[in-house]
Design a protein around this motif. Structure first.
Motif, PDB file in Angstrom:
ATOM      1  N   ILE A   1      -0.894  -0.464  -4.492  1.00 27.85           N
ATOM      2  CA  ILE A   1      -2.320  -0.100  -4.442  1.00 27.85           C
ATOM      3  C   ILE A   1      -2.434   1.167  -3.755  1.00 27.85           C
ATOM      4  O   ILE A   1      -1.555   1.568  -2.745  1.00 27.85           O
ATOM      5  CB  ILE A   1      -3.419  -0.847  -3.703  1.00 27.85           C
ATOM      6  CG1 ILE A   1      -4.668  -0.474  -3.880  1.00 27.85           C
ATOM      7  CG2 ILE A   1      -3.045  -1.184  -2.170  1.00 27.85           C
ATOM      8  CD1 ILE A   1      -5.615  -1.416  -3.584  1.00 27.85           C
ATOM      9  N   HIS A   2      -3.090   2.181  -4.465  1.00 27.31           N
ATOM     10  CA  HIS A   2      -2.900   3.559  -3.842  1.00 27.31           C
ATOM     11  C   HIS A   2      -4.500   3.843  -3.959  1.00 27.31           C
ATOM     12  O   HIS A   2      -5.225   3.753  -4.827  1.00 27.31           O
ATOM     13  CB  HIS A   2      -2.299   4.476  -4.828  1.00 27.31           C
ATOM     14  CG  HIS A   2      -2.106   5.720  -4.558  1.00 27.31           C
ATOM     15  ND1 HIS A   2      -1.939   6.426  -3.242  1.00 27.31           N
ATOM     16  CD2 HIS A   2      -3.128   6.824  -5.167  1.00 27.31           C
ATOM     17  CE1 HIS A   2      -2.120   7.724  -3.175  1.00 27.31           C
ATOM     18  NE2 HIS A   2      -2.848   8.090  -4.133  1.00 27.31           N
ATOM     19  N   VAL A   3      -5.006   4.726  -2.712  1.00 23.43           N
ATOM     20  CA  VAL A   3      -6.261   5.002  -2.959  1.00 23.43           C
ATOM     21  C   VAL A   3      -6.218   6.681  -3.276  1.00 23.43           C
ATOM     22  O   VAL A   3      -5.425   7.453  -2.260  1.00 23.43           O
ATOM     23  CB  VAL A   3      -7.040   4.949  -1.540  1.00 23.43           C
ATOM     24  CG1 VAL A   3      -8.417   5.487  -1.447  1.00 23.43           C
ATOM     25  CG2 VAL A   3      -7.085   3.683  -1.168  1.00 23.43           C
TER      26      VAL A   3
ATOM     27  N   GLU B   1       3.915   4.363   9.222  1.00 19.14           N
ATOM     28  CA  GLU B   1       2.832   5.697   9.181  1.00 19.14           C
ATOM     29  C   GLU B   1       3.173   6.469   7.931  1.00 19.14           C
ATOM     30  O   GLU B   1       4.270   6.399   7.516  1.00 19.14           O
ATOM     31  CB  GLU B   1       2.943   6.527  10.376  1.00 19.14           C
ATOM     32  CG  GLU B   1       4.315   7.444  10.645  1.00 19.14           C
ATOM     33  CD  GLU B   1       4.701   7.911  12.067  1.00 19.14           C
ATOM     34  OE1 GLU B   1       4.005   7.348  13.049  1.00 19.14           O
ATOM     35  OE2 GLU B   1       4.978   9.102  11.833  1.00 19.14           O
ATOM     36  N   THR B   2       2.185   7.390   7.567  1.00 19.97           N
ATOM     37  CA  THR B   2       2.619   8.366   6.369  1.00 19.97           C
ATOM     38  C   THR B   2       3.323   9.155   7.285  1.00 19.97           C
ATOM     39  O   THR B   2       2.848   9.711   8.387  1.00 19.97           O
ATOM     40  CB  THR B   2       1.382   8.934   5.829  1.00 19.97           C
ATOM     41  OG1 THR B   2       0.414   9.172   6.929  1.00 19.97           O
ATOM     42  CG2 THR B   2       0.699   7.664   5.040  1.00 19.97           C
TER      43      THR B   2
ATOM     44  N   VAL C   1       2.267  -2.493   4.626  1.00 19.86           N
ATOM     45  CA  VAL C   1       2.332  -0.803   4.351  1.00 19.86           C
ATOM     46  C   VAL C   1       3.206  -0.222   5.259  1.00 19.86           C
ATOM     47  O   VAL C   1       4.167  -1.016   5.793  1.00 19.86           O
ATOM     48  CB  VAL C   1       0.904  -0.479   5.532  1.00 19.86           C
ATOM     49  CG1 VAL C   1      -0.442  -1.098   4.856  1.00 19.86           C
ATOM     50  CG2 VAL C   1       0.919  -1.212   6.883  1.00 19.86           C
ATOM     51  N   GLY C   2       3.418   0.966   5.245  1.00 17.30           N
ATOM     52  CA  GLY C   2       4.398   1.861   6.120  1.00 17.30           C
ATOM     53  C   GLY C   2       3.796   1.873   7.584  1.00 17.30           C
ATOM     54  O   GLY C   2       2.997   1.625   7.803  1.00 17.30           O
TER      55      GLY C   2
ATOM     56  N   ASP D   1       6.735   3.465   3.023  1.00 14.72           N
ATOM     57  CA  ASP D   1       6.267   2.496   1.936  1.00 14.72           C
ATOM     58  C   ASP D   1       7.357   2.180   0.818  1.00 14.72           C
ATOM     59  O   ASP D   1       7.325   0.953   0.500  1.00 14.72           O
ATOM     60  CB  ASP D   1       5.194   3.158   1.100  1.00 14.72           C
ATOM     61  CG  ASP D   1       4.252   4.059   2.192  1.00 14.72           C
ATOM     62  OD1 ASP D   1       4.191   3.802   3.391  1.00 14.72           O
ATOM     63  OD2 ASP D   1       3.088   4.703   1.855  1.00 14.72           O
TER      64      ASP D   1
ATOM     65  N   ASN E   1       5.577   7.941   0.005  1.00 14.59           N
ATOM     66  CA  ASN E   1       5.813   7.892   1.444  1.00 14.59           C
ATOM     67  C   ASN E   1       7.150   7.091   1.737  1.00 14.59           C
ATOM     68  O   ASN E   1       7.105   5.818   1.377  1.00 14.59           O
ATOM     69  CB  ASN E   1       4.634   7.329   2.387  1.00 14.59           C
ATOM     70  CG  ASN E   1       4.980   7.475   3.782  1.00 14.59           C
ATOM     71  OD1 ASN E   1       5.356   8.204   4.402  1.00 14.59           O
ATOM     72  ND2 ASN E   1       4.533   6.235   4.616  1.00 14.59           N
TER      73      ASN E   1
ATOM     74  N   GLY F   1      -0.975   8.892  10.863  1.00 10.04           N
ATOM     75  CA  GLY F   1      -2.039   7.833  11.533  1.00 10.04           C
ATOM     76  C   GLY F   1      -1.527   6.782  12.209  1.00 10.04           C
ATOM     77  O   GLY F   1      -2.090   6.474  13.499  1.00 10.04           O
ATOM     78  N   SER F   2      -0.479   6.158  11.401  1.00 12.24           N
ATOM     79  CA  SER F   2      -0.137   4.704  12.073  1.00 12.24           C
ATOM     80  C   SER F   2      -1.484   3.718  12.199  1.00 12.24           C
ATOM     81  O   SER F   2      -1.562   2.950  13.056  1.00 12.24           O
ATOM     82  CB  SER F   2       0.457   4.716  13.384  1.00 12.24           C
ATOM     83  OG  SER F   2       1.691   4.202  13.237  1.00 12.24           O
ATOM     84  N   ALA F   3      -2.454   3.724  11.342  1.00 11.33           N
ATOM     85  CA  ALA F   3      -3.751   3.361  11.538  1.00 11.33           C
ATOM     86  C   ALA F   3      -4.122   2.290  10.498  1.00 11.33           C
ATOM     87  O   ALA F   3      -4.963   1.505  10.611  1.00 11.33           O
ATOM     88  CB  ALA F   3      -4.826   4.354  11.820  1.00 11.33           C
ATOM     89  N   ILE F   4      -3.884   2.691   9.256  1.00 12.04           N
ATOM     90  CA  ILE F   4      -4.481   2.058   7.888  1.00 12.04           C
ATOM     91  C   ILE F   4      -4.080   0.366   8.212  1.00 12.04           C
ATOM     92  O   ILE F   4      -4.803  -0.474   8.028  1.00 12.04           O
ATOM     93  CB  ILE F   4      -4.056   2.608   6.864  1.00 12.04           C
ATOM     94  CG1 ILE F   4      -4.961   3.944   6.525  1.00 12.04           C
ATOM     95  CG2 ILE F   4      -4.232   1.646   5.765  1.00 12.04           C
ATOM     96  CD1 ILE F   4      -4.735   4.674   5.508  1.00 12.04           C
TER      97      ILE F   4
ATOM     98  N   CYS G   1       1.073  -1.246  -0.232  1.00  9.20           N
ATOM     99  CA  CYS G   1       0.027   0.182  -0.060  1.00  9.20           C
ATOM    100  C   CYS G   1       0.835   1.245   0.122  1.00  9.20           C
ATOM    101  O   CYS G   1       1.758   1.253   0.774  1.00  9.20           O
ATOM    102  CB  CYS G   1      -0.657   0.151   1.293  1.00  9.20           C
ATOM    103  SG  CYS G   1      -1.811  -1.378   1.263  1.00  9.20           S
ATOM    104  N   ILE G   2       0.686   2.098  -1.009  1.00 14.16           N
ATOM    105  CA  ILE G   2       1.466   3.145  -0.856  1.00 14.16           C
ATOM    106  C   ILE G   2       0.588   4.494  -1.053  1.00 14.16           C
ATOM    107  O   ILE G   2      -0.648   4.631  -1.277  1.00 14.16           O
ATOM    108  CB  ILE G   2       2.651   3.402  -2.473  1.00 14.16           C
ATOM    109  CG1 ILE G   2       1.629   3.573  -3.576  1.00 14.16           C
ATOM    110  CG2 ILE G   2       3.480   2.204  -2.312  1.00 14.16           C
ATOM    111  CD1 ILE G   2       2.410   3.920  -4.540  1.00 14.16           C
ATOM    112  N   SER G   3       1.484   5.492  -0.378  1.00 10.70           N
ATOM    113  CA  SER G   3       0.598   7.093  -0.152  1.00 10.70           C
ATOM    114  C   SER G   3       1.542   7.814  -0.992  1.00 10.70           C
ATOM    115  O   SER G   3       2.797   7.781  -0.865  1.00 10.70           O
ATOM    116  CB  SER G   3       0.335   7.191   1.367  1.00 10.70           C
ATOM    117  OG  SER G   3       1.325   6.745   2.201  1.00 10.70           O
TER     118      SER G   3
END
Ligand SMILES: Cc1cc2nc3c(=O)[nH]c(=O)nc-3n(C[C@H](O)[C@H](O)[C@H](O)COP(=O)(O)OP(=O)(O)OC[C@H]3O[C@@H](n4cnc5c(N)ncnc54)[C@H](O)[C@@H]3O)c2cc1C
Ligand SMILES: Nc1ncnc2c1ncn2[C@@H]1O[C@H](COP(=O)(O)O)[C@@H](O)[C@H]1O
Lengths: 321, 246
Positions: B61-63, B117-118, B114-115, B39, B36, B123-126, B6-8
């Motif tokens: 994947i990126h949203v 956090e971004t 995932v990373g 990531d 990020n 957030g460290s949440a996804i 997952c990348i941001s």
């Protein structure tokens, strides 16, 4: 209704940060006119939680919960939340909190504010101030769901004594043991040191120190001040210091009461990890070092001359007291 | 092994952070955006190493909206096989994780990275949300990851130290420093990235649970107070009597 706080015990001990979170939960409970329920895994000094305002402690002693497992812990906290009708859940924004809070958010469909630095403001909506852009700014984050989860940045809010006699209740969440997925093989904690994110005082050094052999004076200064040690990224990358000491954009973010930076230039990526410190003091030979712009106190001078003098002065003060 | 990373998209680490529209929006003028770092440097590179060692595929994947495609191409240039973009603004962590989970359910990945956090939202949440939505185990903040058969062994950060633990695939792992060594994309990678498949997917209906009302910049620091290098003990006095921190 109540405010539920996840009180993490580490080898049977509650660290200072836990008392911050209980004090935080107490503050929120006062605002909402309700009480504080603490959930804790394993044997620990439960009574201590009452000192900071926990009215009731749910102690999970079942062996299934002996080792940390984010999925299992989140399921237990979710169950306690549902049983008690808690509307706000408080925990630490530390490695455990980062693993548990997001899972809990999904289980309860509860909005999560991670890395809170202040108490929520409850006026019309429910909003919490948190750090964003790696310490370069703040955001006011509104939680729109009925249940709210807040993970609090260590050392951002205060510890307050609100002594109550905590009612201690042993509780078994009664979860299926299949929920446990993680097998912990080894735990290695640095002994005798305050973990960096919790440290109130931090002495940090950078490439200006020239080599790992010169860290003796940094450690000595930290020791007399009762501080933890940190470093810049190239220092950790070169293996001069362990990686957990690296702070900045790609390392740890800390907000101690004092950050004393020695021989660190103050690059923007370094500042990102430390610029929320309450007080910053800088020692650098270069008057143009960018760190001075972010500093409250500065000494333009050679670390190899200034630091030994500081150590002597600090020792003297200690003796006189 | 089928891996999803997952990348941001985040502002470059040197960016000066300012806001507009009454401090409700991040000001993107003159900002350079990057993948990020957690990531790209750690999650993606470790995924590629695993593929190089044992075969399989690495998808990213990126949203986000179409204007983020250059970031996806950048990640493809490092070596991922193909990419998915879910065509929606990443409203909040829950919303974003929900979109990724919907895709992951269809594709049955063995490992999702995932990373930690971004570096913008922190957030460290996804990762954790995704793991819960997919009912998978989650190992957070990993600095080492080895796979043997179906078993994954990680070294992860815990309060004041580290832990070594084991879980079974499929699972979600969040990456921190040391999980891998940063790779610089080469010309061949950059050329190849132009023609790698980038599939655009429609977003699923989902309510966000949080929103940002306002941003605030750090309070300005007053001028630095200088102390004579010959008398550093004065610094201790000031820290004690004036700043009251020691
Ligand atoms: C994407 C990215 C992410 C990054 N993330 C981080 C991060 O997380 N953390 C981080 O720290 N860096 C990070 N960096 C690196 C950062 O940009 C700087 O390169 C780094 O912080 C510099 O470290 P330093 O100040 O120790 O070394 P230098 O920049 O070499 O500075 C040394 C300083 O010591 C002073 N000095 C020299 N001799 C003495 C002496 N005898 N006494 C006193 N002072 C002396 C010099 O004047 C100088 O200011 C990142 C960079 C990038 C590109
Ligand atoms: N818009 C996005 N699209 C895809 N993945 C994302 C997005 N935002 C965050 N992530 C992933 O989730 C991780 C943690 O993000 P966060 O929870 O926002 O700190 C990031 O390091 C990415 O791997």
């Amino acid at each position: 209704m109540s405010v539920l706080v996840y009180a993490e015990s580490t080898e049977g001990i509650y660290k200072k940060a836990v008392f911050e979170q209980v004090s935080y939960a107490h503050h929120v409970a006062q605002t909402l006119g309700t009480d504080v329920l603490a959930l804790t895994f394993g044997e620990a000094g439960y009574d201590q939680l009452g000192t900071y305002g926990a009215n009731k402690v749910l102690a999970v002693k079942n062996d299934l919960y002996k080792d940390f497992d984010a999925g299992l812990y989140a399921a237990a906290i979710a169950k306690a939340t549902q049983n008690s009708g808690a509307e706000v859940i408080v925990m630490a924004h530390n490695p455990s909190g980062r693993a548990v809070a997001p899972r809990l958010s999904v289980l309860l469909k509860a909005g999560l504010v991670s890395g809170a630095v202040d108490y929520p403001v409850i006026e019309g909506n429910f909003k919490v101030k948190r750090g964003v852009y790696s310490g370069k700014a703040f955001a006011y984050c509104v939680v729109d769901s009925p249940v709210k989860i807040i993970s609090v940045t260590p050392n951002a809010t205060s510890i307050n004594e609100n002594p109550v006699e905590a009612l201690i209740e042993e509780w078994d969440p009664g979860l299926d043991s299949n929920l446990k997925k993680v097998k912990v093989k080894a735990v290695d904690r640095i002994k005798g040191k305050v973990p960096l994110p919790e440290a109130e005082l931090v002495v940090s050094a950078g490439r200006g120190l020239k080599g790992p052999e010169n860290w003796g004076m940094i450690e000595e200064l930290a020791e007399v001040l009762g501080a933890s040690t940190a470093c810049s990224r190239p220092v950790a990358d070169s293996g001069w210091r362990p990686h957990y000491e690296h702070v900045g954009q790609t390392g740890g973010t800390i907000r101690p009461n004092l950050y004393l930076a020695i021989g660190i230039s103050g690059a923007i990526q370094h500042l990102a990890g430390v610029n929320q410190s309450k007080v910053i003091a800088v020692i650098n030979t270069d008057p143009e070092a960018p760190f001075f712009k972010a500093a409250d106190y500065g000494i333009i001078g050679d670390a190899f001359e200034v630091v030994p003098k500081l150590i002597e002065a600090a020792k003297k003060i200690k003796q006189d007291h | 092994m089928k891996i999803l990373v997952c990348i941001s998209k985040v502002p470059d680490t040197t960016s000066k952070i300012t806001f507009k529209d009454g401090d409700t929006k991040f000001k993107t003028d003159n900002i350079q955006f990057i993948v990020n770092p957690y990531d790209e440097w750690y999650a993606l590179v470790r995924a590629l190493e695993l593929k190089e060692a044992a075969g399989g595929s690495v998808s990213i994947i990126h949203v986000g909206p179409a204007e983020n495609d250059p970031i996806i191409r950048k990640a493809l240039a490092i070596g991922a096989d193909n990419a998915f973009r879910i065509n929606a603004e990443a409203k909040d962590a829950y919303y974003t994780a929900f979109q990724i989970a919907a895709h992951a359910r269809e594709e049955a990945y063995d490992l999702i990275l995932v990373g930690k956090e971004t570096i913008d939202f922190n957030g460290s949440a996804i990762g954790g949300m995704l793991a819960q939505m997919l009912e998978m185990p989650f190992e957070s903040m990993c600095s080492n990851l080895q796979i043997d058969d179906n078993k994954l062994t990680v070294e992860r950060e815990i309060e004041g130290g580290k832990e070594i633990s084991e879980i079974n695939l499929p699972c979600v792992v969040s990456a921190k420093k040391d999980l891998a060594e940063q790779r610089i994309p080469n010309m061949r990678g950059i050329m190849a990235a132009r023609t790698k498949p980038l599939q655009v997917l429609e977003a699923q209906d989902c309510e966000a649970l949080t929103h940002i009302e306002k941003f605030e910049r750090l309070p300005e620091k007053g001028a630095c107070k200088y102390i004579d290098a010959e008398h550093p003990e004065e610094l201790l006095n000031l820290l004690h009597n004036e700043a009251k921190v020691i």
